[in-house]
Design a protein around this motif. Structure first.
Motif, PDB file in Angstrom:
ATOM      1  N   UNK A  83      -0.640  19.635   1.713  1.00 51.55           N
ATOM      2  CA  UNK A  83      -1.794  20.415   2.170  1.00 51.55           C
ATOM      3  C   UNK A  83      -2.602  19.622   3.194  1.00 51.55           C
ATOM      4  N   UNK A  84      -2.685  18.308   3.022  1.00 49.20           N
ATOM      5  CA  UNK A  84      -3.365  17.460   4.011  1.00 49.20           C
ATOM      6  C   UNK A  84      -2.649  17.576   5.348  1.00 49.20           C
ATOM      7  N   UNK A  85      -1.319  17.513   5.324  1.00 51.43           N
ATOM      8  CA  UNK A  85      -0.560  17.637   6.575  1.00 51.43           C
ATOM      9  C   UNK A  85      -0.818  18.977   7.244  1.00 51.43           C
ATOM     10  N   UNK A  86      -0.739  20.041   6.475  1.00 56.13           N
ATOM     11  CA  UNK A  86      -0.912  21.379   7.050  1.00 56.13           C
ATOM     12  C   UNK A  86      -2.325  21.581   7.580  1.00 56.13           C
ATOM     13  N   UNK A  87      -3.319  21.125   6.825  1.00 55.86           N
ATOM     14  CA  UNK A  87      -4.709  21.300   7.266  1.00 55.86           C
ATOM     15  C   UNK A  87      -4.988  20.485   8.527  1.00 55.86           C
ATOM     16  N   UNK A  88      -4.397  19.300   8.621  1.00 61.05           N
ATOM     17  CA  UNK A  88      -4.555  18.492   9.836  1.00 61.05           C
ATOM     18  C   UNK A  88      -3.906  19.209  11.020  1.00 61.05           C
ATOM     19  N   UNK A  89      -2.672  19.713  10.819  1.00 61.47           N
ATOM     20  CA  UNK A  89      -1.984  20.449  11.890  1.00 61.47           C
ATOM     21  C   UNK A  89      -2.774  21.689  12.305  1.00 61.47           C
ATOM     22  N   UNK A  90      -3.335  22.394  11.344  1.00 61.99           N
ATOM     23  CA  UNK A  90      -4.080  23.611  11.649  1.00 61.99           C
ATOM     24  C   UNK A  90      -5.287  23.332  12.535  1.00 61.99           C
ATOM     25  N   UNK A  91      -5.778  22.090  12.491  1.00 59.47           N
ATOM     26  CA  UNK A  91      -6.935  21.703  13.311  1.00 59.47           C
ATOM     27  C   UNK A  91      -6.520  20.956  14.573  1.00 59.47           C
ATOM     28  N   UNK A  92      -5.204  20.944  14.855  1.00 53.62           N
ATOM     29  CA  UNK A  92      -4.726  20.370  16.100  1.00 53.62           C
ATOM     30  C   UNK A  92      -4.336  18.904  16.047  1.00 53.62           C
ATOM     31  N   UNK A  93      -4.227  18.333  14.845  1.00 57.83           N
ATOM     32  CA  UNK A  93      -3.843  16.931  14.709  1.00 57.83           C
ATOM     33  C   UNK A  93      -2.397  16.817  14.258  1.00 57.83           C
ATOM     34  N   UNK A  94      -1.731  15.792  14.734  1.00 60.10           N
ATOM     35  CA  UNK A  94      -0.370  15.502  14.299  1.00 60.10           C
ATOM     36  C   UNK A  94      -0.439  14.490  13.174  1.00 60.10           C
ATOM     37  N   UNK A  95       0.675  14.336  12.447  1.00 61.75           N
ATOM     38  CA  UNK A  95       0.671  13.428  11.309  1.00 61.75           C
ATOM     39  C   UNK A  95       2.085  13.125  10.860  1.00 61.75           C
ATOM     40  N   UNK A  96       2.181  12.131  10.002  1.00 59.56           N
ATOM     41  CA  UNK A  96       3.439  11.790   9.367  1.00 59.56           C
ATOM     42  C   UNK A  96       3.129  11.245   7.978  1.00 59.56           C
ATOM     43  N   UNK A  97       4.018  11.513   7.034  1.00 55.34           N
ATOM     44  CA  UNK A  97       3.883  11.092   5.644  1.00 55.34           C
ATOM     45  C   UNK A  97       4.762   9.860   5.481  1.00 55.34           C
ATOM     46  N   UNK A  98       4.140   8.704   5.215  1.00 59.18           N
ATOM     47  CA  UNK A  98       4.843   7.428   5.079  1.00 59.18           C
ATOM     48  C   UNK A  98       4.956   7.052   3.601  1.00 59.18           C
ATOM     49  N   UNK A  99       6.132   6.574   3.204  1.00 55.84           N
ATOM     50  CA  UNK A  99       6.329   6.082   1.835  1.00 55.84           C
ATOM     51  C   UNK A  99       7.006   4.718   1.928  1.00 55.84           C
ATOM     52  N   UNK A 100       8.239   4.630   1.446  1.00 56.55           N
ATOM     53  CA  UNK A 100       9.004   3.396   1.533  1.00 56.55           C
ATOM     54  C   UNK A 100       8.399   2.271   0.725  1.00 56.55           C
ATOM     55  N   UNK A 101       8.606   1.056   1.228  1.00 56.61           N
ATOM     56  CA  UNK A 101       8.190  -0.131   0.494  1.00 56.61           C
ATOM     57  C   UNK A 101       6.682  -0.195   0.304  1.00 56.61           C
ATOM     58  N   UNK A 102       5.930   0.487   1.142  1.00 54.11           N
ATOM     59  CA  UNK A 102       4.473   0.388   1.078  1.00 54.11           C
ATOM     60  C   UNK A 102       3.912   1.011  -0.187  1.00 54.11           C
ATOM     61  N   UNK A 103       4.405   2.158  -0.589  1.00 49.63           N
ATOM     62  CA  UNK A 103       3.804   2.855  -1.728  1.00 49.63           C
ATOM     63  C   UNK A 103       4.102   2.162  -3.058  1.00 49.63           C
ATOM     64  N   UNK A 104       5.057   1.251  -3.061  1.00 51.95           N
ATOM     65  CA  UNK A 104       5.384   0.506  -4.281  1.00 51.95           C
ATOM     66  C   UNK A 104       4.774  -0.890  -4.281  1.00 51.95           C
ATOM     67  N   UNK A 105       4.055  -1.239  -3.244  1.00 54.59           N
ATOM     68  CA  UNK A 105       3.479  -2.570  -3.112  1.00 54.59           C
ATOM     69  C   UNK A 105       2.382  -2.810  -4.146  1.00 54.59           C
ATOM     70  N   UNK A 106       2.554  -3.817  -4.998  1.00 55.79           N
ATOM     71  CA  UNK A 106       1.474  -4.147  -5.947  1.00 55.79           C
ATOM     72  C   UNK A 106       0.184  -4.541  -5.226  1.00 55.79           C
ATOM     73  N   UNK A 107       0.316  -5.111  -4.044  1.00 56.03           N
ATOM     74  CA  UNK A 107      -0.860  -5.521  -3.280  1.00 56.03           C
ATOM     75  C   UNK A 107      -1.625  -4.292  -2.788  1.00 56.03           C
ATOM     76  N   UNK A 108      -0.910  -3.285  -2.285  1.00 57.14           N
ATOM     77  CA  UNK A 108      -1.560  -2.054  -1.840  1.00 57.14           C
ATOM     78  C   UNK A 108      -2.125  -1.295  -3.040  1.00 57.14           C
ATOM     79  N   UNK A 109      -1.376  -1.255  -4.129  1.00 58.89           N
ATOM     80  CA  UNK A 109      -1.865  -0.602  -5.351  1.00 58.89           C
ATOM     81  C   UNK A 109      -3.177  -1.248  -5.807  1.00 58.89           C
ATOM     82  N   UNK A 110      -3.223  -2.562  -5.753  1.00 63.65           N
ATOM     83  CA  UNK A 110      -4.438  -3.281  -6.140  1.00 63.65           C
ATOM     84  C   UNK A 110      -5.583  -2.956  -5.175  1.00 63.65           C
TER      85      UNK A 110
END
Length: 182
Positions: free
Chosen positions: A116-143
């Motif tokens: 919904x964040x992606x769609x709402x951003x697009x609806x207002x003229x903004x582009x976006x990308x959903x990033x996951x990978x190693x970042x979302x599992x990072x204990x440092x980012x989680x902290x």
């Protein structure tokens, strides 16, 4: 743009620059994210908005610390630096399950909020990308995001203005390849 056109033409863009949503546009984006199915008000998700210069620098430092901590090498460090500067706004979507309903259903609700964040951003003229990978599992980012043991980072929604604003076209996907009719 009508709803069906928005749904059939949404595309990810990794070449994002300023400008990002302003305060009112961001509020609309977050309001849209809160309207997803959530078992009658459990709100099994939360958001971390990174849009200040200080916040973006901290975010990039956390990504680089992840690479250093995990001894991932020079290529991963270059990727961390690139991801850290990818967009003028990042919205982290965190699944935050509550008691009383299956966790997997609540995680899907958080995924719907991210979309919904992606769609709402697009609806207002903004582009976006959903990033996951190693970042979302990072204990440092989680902290850094103060995640509890039961919370999961679903994605980093990178939002900005696309390098080459273009009219998105439908993919015209052959849905019969993965659809069964009864």
């Amino acid at each position: 743009m009508d709803s069906l056109e928005l749904l059939t033409t949404r595309r990810s863009s990794k070449n994002l620059f300023a400008s990002a949503p302003d305060e009112l546009q961001l509020d609309s984006i977050l309001q849209a994210a809160t309207q997803v199915p959530d078992h009658g008000g459990l709100t099994p998700w939360r958001f971390v908005v990174i849009n200040s210069e200080t916040g973006l620098q901290r975010f990039q430092a956390v990504l680089c610390d992840t690479v250093t901590h995990n001894q991932m090498g020079e290529d991963a460090m270059k990727k961390a630096e690139r991801v850290g500067k990818m967009a003028p706004m990042v919205i982290a979507v965190i699944a935050s399950p509550k008691a009383g309903k299956p966790e997997w259903e609540q995680t899907l609700s958080a995924g719907c909020a991210a979309y919904a964040i992606q769609l709402a951003a697009n609806a207002q003229g903004f582009d976006n990308v959903w990033i996951t990978g190693m970042w979302v599992h990072s204990p440092i980012l989680r902290d850094a995001f103060a995640c509890t043991e039961s919370e999961k980072i679903i994605g980093l929604m990178m939002i900005g203005t696309g390098e080459n604003p273009a009219i998105h076209q439908p993919k015209n996907t052959d849905v019969n390849e993965f659809t069964q009719y009864w």
